[in-house]
Design a protein around this motif. Structure first.
Motif, PDB file in Angstrom:
ATOM      1  N   ASP A 181       3.605   3.507   9.846  1.00 36.88           N
ATOM      2  CA  ASP A 181       2.297   2.910  10.119  1.00 36.88           C
ATOM      3  C   ASP A 181       2.299   1.418   9.807  1.00 36.88           C
ATOM      4  O   ASP A 181       1.594   0.632  10.451  1.00 36.88           O
ATOM      5  N   LYS A 182       3.083   0.996   8.832  1.00 34.55           N
ATOM      6  CA  LYS A 182       3.182  -0.431   8.533  1.00 34.55           C
ATOM      7  C   LYS A 182       3.861  -1.164   9.693  1.00 34.55           C
ATOM      8  O   LYS A 182       3.515  -2.315  10.004  1.00 34.55           O
TER       9      LYS A 182
ATOM     10  N   ASP B  93       0.850  -1.201   0.000  1.00 40.55           N
ATOM     11  CA  ASP B  93       0.000   0.000   0.000  1.00 40.55           C
ATOM     12  C   ASP B  93       0.887   1.254   0.000  1.00 40.55           C
ATOM     13  O   ASP B  93       1.481   1.608   1.011  1.00 40.55           O
ATOM     14  N   GLU B  94       0.955   1.932  -1.127  1.00 45.58           N
ATOM     15  CA  GLU B  94       1.826   3.102  -1.259  1.00 45.58           C
ATOM     16  C   GLU B  94       1.275   4.334  -0.547  1.00 45.58           C
ATOM     17  O   GLU B  94       1.977   5.342  -0.428  1.00 45.58           O
ATOM     18  N   ASN B  95       0.048   4.281  -0.100  1.00 45.65           N
ATOM     19  CA  ASN B  95      -0.543   5.407   0.627  1.00 45.65           C
ATOM     20  C   ASN B  95      -0.494   5.204   2.145  1.00 45.65           C
ATOM     21  O   ASN B  95      -1.030   6.019   2.889  1.00 45.65           O
ATOM     22  N   LEU B  96       0.147   4.125   2.572  1.00 46.13           N
ATOM     23  CA  LEU B  96       0.308   3.880   4.004  1.00 46.13           C
ATOM     24  C   LEU B  96       1.766   4.124   4.375  1.00 46.13           C
ATOM     25  O   LEU B  96       2.665   3.448   3.865  1.00 46.13           O
ATOM     26  N   PRO B  97       2.043   5.123   5.225  1.00 46.16           N
ATOM     27  CA  PRO B  97       3.433   5.436   5.595  1.00 46.16           C
ATOM     28  C   PRO B  97       4.142   4.219   6.191  1.00 46.16           C
ATOM     29  O   PRO B  97       3.517   3.347   6.808  1.00 46.16           O
TER      30      PRO B  97
END
Length: 357
Positions: free
Chosen positions: A240-241, A233-237
């Motif tokens: 956060d991962k 997911d490129e929109n999840l920093p």
């Protein structure tokens, strides 16, 4: 001086080390062997608690074991206590301490299991202790890496690698955005970062080139540890991962859950705020493990976050002398000197039993 070979118990080796690069580096060296190891890390203020934990685990396992301590020098009273306790164990326990701090001299004179050499850091001592278990190529590689750590740990400013060694110290000490209770995972992350740094250094890359690749290094640790859709997911920093990873493995062994008016409330003690915020979002909103999260500081201050349908502000006002919004509130406990998570949970339970403050 010649470093003694590492103890090789019939059972598990319990290895306690410091929480800096040299402490993790010593464990990194021992990890190169085929010895069955349980690793533990502690700061100086936590030594007694860590030793208590290890000896309890050895007693529960009920089999011969070894206790290795590196990069932590004991006081004479601590050494005497440890020696006495090990002798009284119902199972055989071999004891060894590899120290490089001059303040350990009194202990080294008193106990034959306490080895002191102030000319080499703990990582280098640990390497030398396991060198005979490594093949020739691996031995040469690990020696070079241990000597590199020695440059920074002993502050050898005139060495050509000093600046790089200091950089690695800082890199290992940086916030990993993993939940504080996940000690084994945090150690595995540090081993991963150290390995990546050494490979870059040995290839001749500049520090700037390594820094540019650091995002990929950090992301690489998550591969296979979180779901592919989250990993990609490129929109999840990235941080956060890491929070998602923490939330996926945390359970009530790490996060006590109390019932407050029927609300499942997770208790988190002295977590960095950003990590706490990120982890509880996933635990509450995605996994549904808790309905409310209570962050507790050592001074008794509370932060509460709640899912829809739960009024954290009302609960805080009733029990913890605070208030706020339904989803976010603050409060405090009367006990302002909380030692650890167990103490915090006890203080909360007493407050609830008393019907609030």
């Amino acid at each position: 001086m010649s470093t003694p070979s590492i103890i090789r118990p019939e059972g598990w080796l319990y290895h306690l080390s410091h929480t800096d690069l040299d402490g993790y580096g010593a464990q990194y060296m021992v990890d190169q062997t085929d010895q069955r190891c349980h690793f533990f890390n502690a700061d100086y203020r936590d030594i007694n608690q860590a030793i208590d934990n290890i000896l309890s685990q050895i007693a529960r396992a009920g089999e011969p074991a070894g206790l290795l301590i590196t990069d932590l020098n004991l006081t004479l009273d601590q050494a005497r206590s440890l020696d006495k306790r090990v002798r009284k164990m119902k199972v055989p326990v071999e004891l060894q301490l590899l120290d490089h701090h001059a303040t350990g001299a009194e202990c080294a004179d008193a106990f034959d299991w306490y080895y002191l050499d102030t000319d080499r850091c703990a990582s280098l001592l640990a390497f030398e202790a396991v060198a005979d278990q490594l093949d020739e190529s691996r031995r040469a590689l690990m020696q070079a890496r241990a000597e590199f750590i020695d440059v920074g740990d002993r502050w050898l400013r005139d060495h050509d690698d000093f600046r790089r060694a200091i950089y690695l110290i800082g890199l290992v000490m940086q916030d990993d955005h993993l939940a504080p209770p996940l000690k084994d995972l945090k150690r595995a992350y540090r081993f991963h970062v150290m390995e990546a740094f050494f490979r870059s250094h040995e290839s001749g890359e500049s520090l700037e080139a390594f820094e540019r690749s650091l995002f990929d290094v950090r992301k690489g640790f998550l591969k296979g540890r979180i779901e592919k859709r989250v990993f990609n997911d490129e929109n999840l920093p990235l941080n956060d991962k890491y929070h998602v990873l923490s939330a996926s493995v945390l359970d009530e062994d790490f996060v006590p859950v109390l019932e407050i008016e029927g609300v499942r409330t997770g208790v988190f003690f002295n977590w960095p705020h950003d990590v706490w915020r990120g982890v509880i979002m996933d635990m509450m909103e995605v996994r549904g493990r808790i309905d409310m999260a209570m962050g507790v500081r050592g001074n008794g201050r509370l932060s509460l976050r709640a899912n829809p349908g739960v009024n954290a502000g009302d609960i805080s006002a009733r029990y913890f002398g605070g208030g706020g919004h339904p989803g976010a509130a603050g409060g405090e406990l009367k006990d302002t000197r909380l030692r650890d998570l167990a103490h915090a949970v006890s203080a909360i339970q007493k407050t609830l039993e008393a019907g609030g403050e």
